[in-house]
Design a protein around this motif. Structure first.
Motif, PDB file in Angstrom:
ATOM      1  N   ALA A 101       0.826  -1.202   0.000  1.00 32.86           N
ATOM      2  CA  ALA A 101       0.000   0.000   0.000  1.00 32.86           C
ATOM      3  C   ALA A 101       0.860   1.252   0.000  1.00 32.86           C
ATOM      4  CB  ALA A 101      -0.920  -0.005   1.223  1.00 32.86           C
ATOM      5  N   ALA A 102       1.959   1.219   0.740  1.00 32.94           N
ATOM      6  CA  ALA A 102       2.850   2.379   0.798  1.00 32.94           C
ATOM      7  C   ALA A 102       3.461   2.680  -0.560  1.00 32.94           C
ATOM      8  CB  ALA A 102       3.948   2.137   1.836  1.00 32.94           C
ATOM      9  N   ALA A 103       3.880   1.649  -1.262  1.00 31.55           N
ATOM     10  CA  ALA A 103       4.489   1.849  -2.580  1.00 31.55           C
ATOM     11  C   ALA A 103       3.502   2.479  -3.546  1.00 31.55           C
ATOM     12  CB  ALA A 103       4.990   0.513  -3.126  1.00 31.55           C
ATOM     13  N   ALA A 104       2.284   1.957  -3.592  1.00 33.92           N
ATOM     14  CA  ALA A 104       1.273   2.491  -4.507  1.00 33.92           C
ATOM     15  C   ALA A 104       0.915   3.932  -4.148  1.00 33.92           C
ATOM     16  CB  ALA A 104       0.027   1.608  -4.465  1.00 33.92           C
ATOM     17  N   ALA A 105       0.744   4.205  -2.860  1.00 32.90           N
ATOM     18  CA  ALA A 105       0.364   5.558  -2.435  1.00 32.90           C
ATOM     19  C   ALA A 105       1.475   6.560  -2.723  1.00 32.90           C
ATOM     20  CB  ALA A 105       0.025   5.551  -0.950  1.00 32.90           C
ATOM     21  N   ALA A 106       2.724   6.154  -2.540  1.00 37.41           N
ATOM     22  CA  ALA A 106       3.847   7.058  -2.805  1.00 37.41           C
ATOM     23  C   ALA A 106       3.927   7.418  -4.279  1.00 37.41           C
ATOM     24  CB  ALA A 106       5.154   6.417  -2.343  1.00 37.41           C
ATOM     25  N   ALA A 107       3.835   6.415  -5.142  1.00 40.26           N
ATOM     26  CA  ALA A 107       3.892   6.673  -6.584  1.00 40.26           C
ATOM     27  C   ALA A 107       2.741   7.579  -7.011  1.00 40.26           C
ATOM     28  CB  ALA A 107       3.856   5.360  -7.351  1.00 40.26           C
ATOM     29  N   HIS A 108       1.558   7.272  -6.529  1.00 40.47           N
ATOM     30  CA  HIS A 108       0.372   8.070  -6.881  1.00 40.47           C
ATOM     31  C   HIS A 108       0.551   9.519  -6.458  1.00 40.47           C
ATOM     32  CE1 HIS A 108      -3.577   9.825  -5.767  1.00 40.47           C
ATOM     33  NE2 HIS A 108      -3.991   9.264  -6.897  1.00 40.47           N
ATOM     34  N   GLN A 109       1.028   9.751  -5.238  1.00 38.53           N
ATOM     35  CA  GLN A 109       1.158  11.106  -4.723  1.00 38.53           C
ATOM     36  C   GLN A 109       2.153  11.929  -5.535  1.00 38.53           C
ATOM     37  OE1 GLN A 109      -0.734  12.459  -2.626  1.00 38.53           O
ATOM     38  NE2 GLN A 109       0.311  14.055  -1.447  1.00 38.53           N
ATOM     39  N   THR A 140      -4.230   1.037   6.018  1.00 35.96           N
ATOM     40  CA  THR A 140      -4.378   2.461   6.305  1.00 35.96           C
ATOM     41  C   THR A 140      -3.047   3.111   6.638  1.00 35.96           C
ATOM     42  OG1 THR A 140      -6.619   2.062   7.145  1.00 35.96           O
ATOM     43  CG2 THR A 140      -5.562   4.141   7.761  1.00 35.96           C
ATOM     44  N   THR A 141      -2.272   2.476   7.508  1.00 42.27           N
ATOM     45  CA  THR A 141      -0.974   3.057   7.873  1.00 42.27           C
ATOM     46  C   THR A 141       0.009   2.972   6.715  1.00 42.27           C
ATOM     47  OG1 THR A 141      -0.308   0.938   8.866  1.00 42.27           O
ATOM     48  CG2 THR A 141      -1.239   2.629  10.334  1.00 42.27           C
ATOM     49  N   GLY A 142      -0.107   1.949   5.882  1.00 44.46           N
ATOM     50  CA  GLY A 142       0.754   1.856   4.705  1.00 44.46           C
ATOM     51  C   GLY A 142       0.515   3.003   3.740  1.00 44.46           C
ATOM     52  N   VAL A 143      -0.767   3.299   3.481  1.00 45.31           N
ATOM     53  CA  VAL A 143      -1.103   4.418   2.596  1.00 45.31           C
ATOM     54  C   VAL A 143      -0.564   5.730   3.157  1.00 45.31           C
ATOM     55  CG1 VAL A 143      -3.003   5.815   1.698  1.00 45.31           C
ATOM     56  CG2 VAL A 143      -3.114   3.319   1.549  1.00 45.31           C
ATOM     57  N   ALA A 144      -0.811   5.968   4.434  1.00 45.36           N
ATOM     58  CA  ALA A 144      -0.358   7.220   5.043  1.00 45.36           C
ATOM     59  C   ALA A 144       1.166   7.336   5.007  1.00 45.36           C
ATOM     60  CB  ALA A 144      -0.863   7.312   6.475  1.00 45.36           C
ATOM     61  N   PHE A 145       1.851   6.223   5.224  1.00 47.51           N
ATOM     62  CA  PHE A 145       3.315   6.260   5.202  1.00 47.51           C
ATOM     63  C   PHE A 145       3.831   6.506   3.783  1.00 47.51           C
ATOM     64  CE2 PHE A 145       7.602   4.331   5.341  1.00 47.51           C
ATOM     65  CZ  PHE A 145       8.139   5.108   6.354  1.00 47.51           C
ATOM     66  N   GLY A 146       3.179   5.926   2.797  1.00 50.16           N
ATOM     67  CA  GLY A 146       3.563   6.186   1.404  1.00 50.16           C
ATOM     68  C   GLY A 146       3.387   7.644   1.030  1.00 50.16           C
ATOM     69  N   VAL A 147       2.296   8.262   1.478  1.00 54.14           N
ATOM     70  CA  VAL A 147       2.063   9.684   1.231  1.00 54.14           C
ATOM     71  C   VAL A 147       3.135  10.518   1.922  1.00 54.14           C
ATOM     72  CG1 VAL A 147       0.472  11.614   1.622  1.00 54.14           C
ATOM     73  CG2 VAL A 147      -0.407   9.403   0.843  1.00 54.14           C
ATOM     74  N   LEU A 148       3.497  10.129   3.141  1.00 52.82           N
ATOM     75  CA  LEU A 148       4.548  10.848   3.858  1.00 52.82           C
ATOM     76  C   LEU A 148       5.875  10.769   3.103  1.00 52.82           C
ATOM     77  CD1 LEU A 148       5.621  12.331   6.377  1.00 52.82           C
ATOM     78  CD2 LEU A 148       6.015  10.070   7.417  1.00 52.82           C
ATOM     79  N   ALA A 149       6.222   9.591   2.605  1.00 62.21           N
ATOM     80  CA  ALA A 149       7.466   9.439   1.844  1.00 62.21           C
ATOM     81  C   ALA A 149       7.447  10.322   0.599  1.00 62.21           C
ATOM     82  CB  ALA A 149       7.665   7.978   1.452  1.00 62.21           C
ATOM     83  N   ALA A 150       6.307  10.351  -0.093  1.00 65.88           N
ATOM     84  CA  ALA A 150       6.196  11.173  -1.303  1.00 65.88           C
ATOM     85  C   ALA A 150       6.256  12.658  -0.968  1.00 65.88           C
ATOM     86  CB  ALA A 150       4.889  10.850  -2.023  1.00 65.88           C
ATOM     87  N   ASP A 151       5.518  13.076   0.047  1.00 62.95           N
ATOM     88  CA  ASP A 151       5.498  14.494   0.401  1.00 62.95           C
ATOM     89  C   ASP A 151       6.872  14.971   0.866  1.00 62.95           C
ATOM     90  OD1 ASP A 151       2.877  14.825  -0.309  1.00 62.95           O
ATOM     91  OD2 ASP A 151       2.089  14.683   1.735  1.00 62.95           O
ATOM     92  N   THR A 152       7.614  14.107   1.527  1.00 64.56           N
ATOM     93  CA  THR A 152       8.969  14.464   1.933  1.00 64.56           C
ATOM     94  C   THR A 152       9.843  14.717   0.714  1.00 64.56           C
ATOM     95  OG1 THR A 152       8.767  13.163   3.966  1.00 64.56           O
ATOM     96  CG2 THR A 152      10.994  13.708   3.226  1.00 64.56           C
ATOM     97  N   LEU A 153       9.766  13.828  -0.266  1.00 64.11           N
ATOM     98  CA  LEU A 153      10.521  13.993  -1.508  1.00 64.11           C
ATOM     99  C   LEU A 153      10.102  15.267  -2.235  1.00 64.11           C
ATOM    100  CD1 LEU A 153      10.478  13.419  -4.836  1.00 64.11           C
ATOM    101  CD2 LEU A 153      12.539  12.853  -3.558  1.00 64.11           C
ATOM    102  N   ILE A 154       8.809  15.517  -2.288  1.00 66.72           N
ATOM    103  CA  ILE A 154       8.297  16.703  -2.981  1.00 66.72           C
ATOM    104  C   ILE A 154       8.804  17.982  -2.314  1.00 66.72           C
ATOM    105  CG2 ILE A 154       6.189  17.999  -3.517  1.00 66.72           C
ATOM    106  CD1 ILE A 154       4.835  15.153  -3.799  1.00 66.72           C
ATOM    107  N   ARG A 155       8.806  17.997  -0.991  1.00 60.60           N
ATOM    108  CA  ARG A 155       9.338  19.170  -0.286  1.00 60.60           C
ATOM    109  C   ARG A 155      10.832  19.355  -0.555  1.00 60.60           C
ATOM    110  NH1 ARG A 155       6.048  17.260   3.939  1.00 60.60           N
ATOM    111  NH2 ARG A 155       7.851  16.311   4.955  1.00 60.60           N
TER     112      ARG A 155
END
Length: 427
Positions: A101-109, A140-155
């Motif tokens: 879930a984290a991988a998919a959410a990170a790529a999507h974000q 749920t936590t996997g999705v949130a963690f993937g978004v966090l990883a993506a948002d960190t990279l984006i920042r």
């Protein structure tokens, strides 16, 4: 719920959930739950399609943004599994979070942030990925963690030099690049060479190989005569086999090399963390190679064969002769010759892949966007690199010295990065 508010809410939730985990974390703070290795390749295919189809970006930009995608996916996965050192990311997920879930959410974000035109398609792809994961806290936590990883990279990528107001303004002169026929387009993405890389220090680290051979040199004359003879649209010395090889490597390198990566992940049976690492190591090296190559193109601004052959009577070399009306096999791309971007990409691709897989026997299978349905296989990276270098000469768009220098630049970038990133944690 409006999109900006939804993104703010997800990011805020991620910060609340993971704030206690930011910083140094004991090695046993997370477990390695089962994950689906296919998710990385699936989102690689989604990312390639999205970026290639983004008409608001120059083609070369796809390499940069694909590096962003896989940096985030890598961090999302290894932040859960703990197999490899993360990339500039210190957060770790709660025990049991779904790495799939984290991988998919990170790529999507990352993709909806940089290619918002494709949001509906990307949202549907994310829903498909998440539907295969049972509902619950792990998801749920996997999705949130993937978004966090993506948002960190984006920042981290804010104010990194993208789209700086840079123009190539050097006046036309002997040896200097200028827009080439038939479209006479300006230098594409001239700002790229000044972008802050992902892995290497800056574009100048490997993007200043020194100038190309002097116009009056024997080497310049030799490579001039070669491309003039075998790179012409009407060449009588280029064989059919050479023409086929040239056209095979005349399409878009992004789908070509990434389809080969997906094939590698499947045929080698890579685990989820291994797959995330492979895609990150290769695509981030490709991104930094694009920056380094563009730094060289902008700095040296060397003319293309189509210009050089037309103006050979002014180059001061008695060994060269002009040929009025000479045209290459394909249209010359809108940026200078020194150094070759496609050759640089090949060098980075084969070197990074060999490093991350720890083998020179790559057994590569490649397709081509320029020749749909055609495939070629290569036992080693060296075999692939040799054909790419030849192909760019046979297409009539590069001097051989630009191809060999580009190849070497890509190899240097990938080798330097492999020594410093993506290392196992030896858990």
């Amino acid at each position: 719920m409006r999109a900006p508010y939804r993104r703010w809410l997800v990011s805020s939730l991620a910060c609340v959930l993971f704030a206690p985990f930011v910083g140094a974390v004991p090695a046993d703070a997370a477990v390695d739950p089962p994950g689906d290795p296919a998710v990385v390749a699936e989102w690689n295919a989604v990312a390639v399609t999205t970026l290639v189809g983004d008409t608001g970006k120059a083609p070369i930009e796809g390499l940069l943004y694909l590096g962003f995608v896989h940096a985030a996916v890598y961090n999302a996965v290894v932040g859960i599994t703990g197999d490899y050192e993360p990339y500039r990311f210190r957060s770790r997920a709660p025990r049991g979070a779904s790495a799939t879930a984290a991988a998919a959410a990170a790529a999507h974000q990352v993709l909806v942030t940089y290619s918002p035109y494709a949001r509906s398609t990307l949202d549907a792809a994310l829903a498909t990925s998440l539907a295969r994961i049972p509902d619950g806290r792990a998801k749920t936590t996997g999705v949130a963690f993937g978004v966090l990883a993506a948002d960190t990279l984006i920042r981290q990528r804010v104010d990194d030099g993208r789209y700086a107001p840079v123009q190539f303004t050097r006046p036309p002169a002997v040896g200097v690049w200028r827009p080439t026929p038939p479209a006479l387009l300006p230098f594409s993405a001239p700002w790229l060479g000044g972008v802050r890389p992902l892995l290497v220090r800056d574009g100048a680290q490997f993007g200043r190989p020194g100038p190309p051979p002097a116009l009056g040199s024997a080497r310049y004359a030799r490579d001039f005569d070669e491309v003039k003879a075998v790179g012409s649209a009407t060449s009588t010395v280029r064989t059919q086999a050479q023409t086929d090889t040239a056209r095979f490597f005349s399409g878009n390198v992004i789908p070509q090399f990434n389809a080969a990566l997906r094939d590698q992940a499947a045929t080698r049976g890579l685990r989820l963390a291994e797959s995330a690492r492979m895609f990150a190591a290769v695509d981030m090296s490709l991104a930094d190679t694009a920056i380094s190559v563009w730094h060289s193109k902008y700095r040296y601004g060397f003319w293309r064969p189509v210009t050089a052959i037309a103006e050979a009577d002014a180059d001061g070399n008695p060994r060269t002769a002009p040929e009025p009306g000479w045209t290459p096999l394909i249209t010359t791309p809108p940026y200078p010759d020194w150094v070759s971007g496609y050759s640089g990409a090949a060098g980075a691709f084969t070197t990074a892949l060999a490093e991350v897989l720890d083998t020179r026997r790559l057994a590569l299978t490649l397709g081509s966007t320029a020749m749909p349905g055609a495939t070629r296989t290569y036992a080693t990276g060296d075999a692939l690199n040799a054909e790419v270098v030849d192909a760019r000469v046979w297409l009539g768009i590069h001097f051989r010295f630009a191809d060999t220098a580009g190849l070497r630049m890509g190899q240097q970038v990938a080798s330097w990065a492999a020594d410093r990133y993506f290392r196992p944690t030896h858990r």
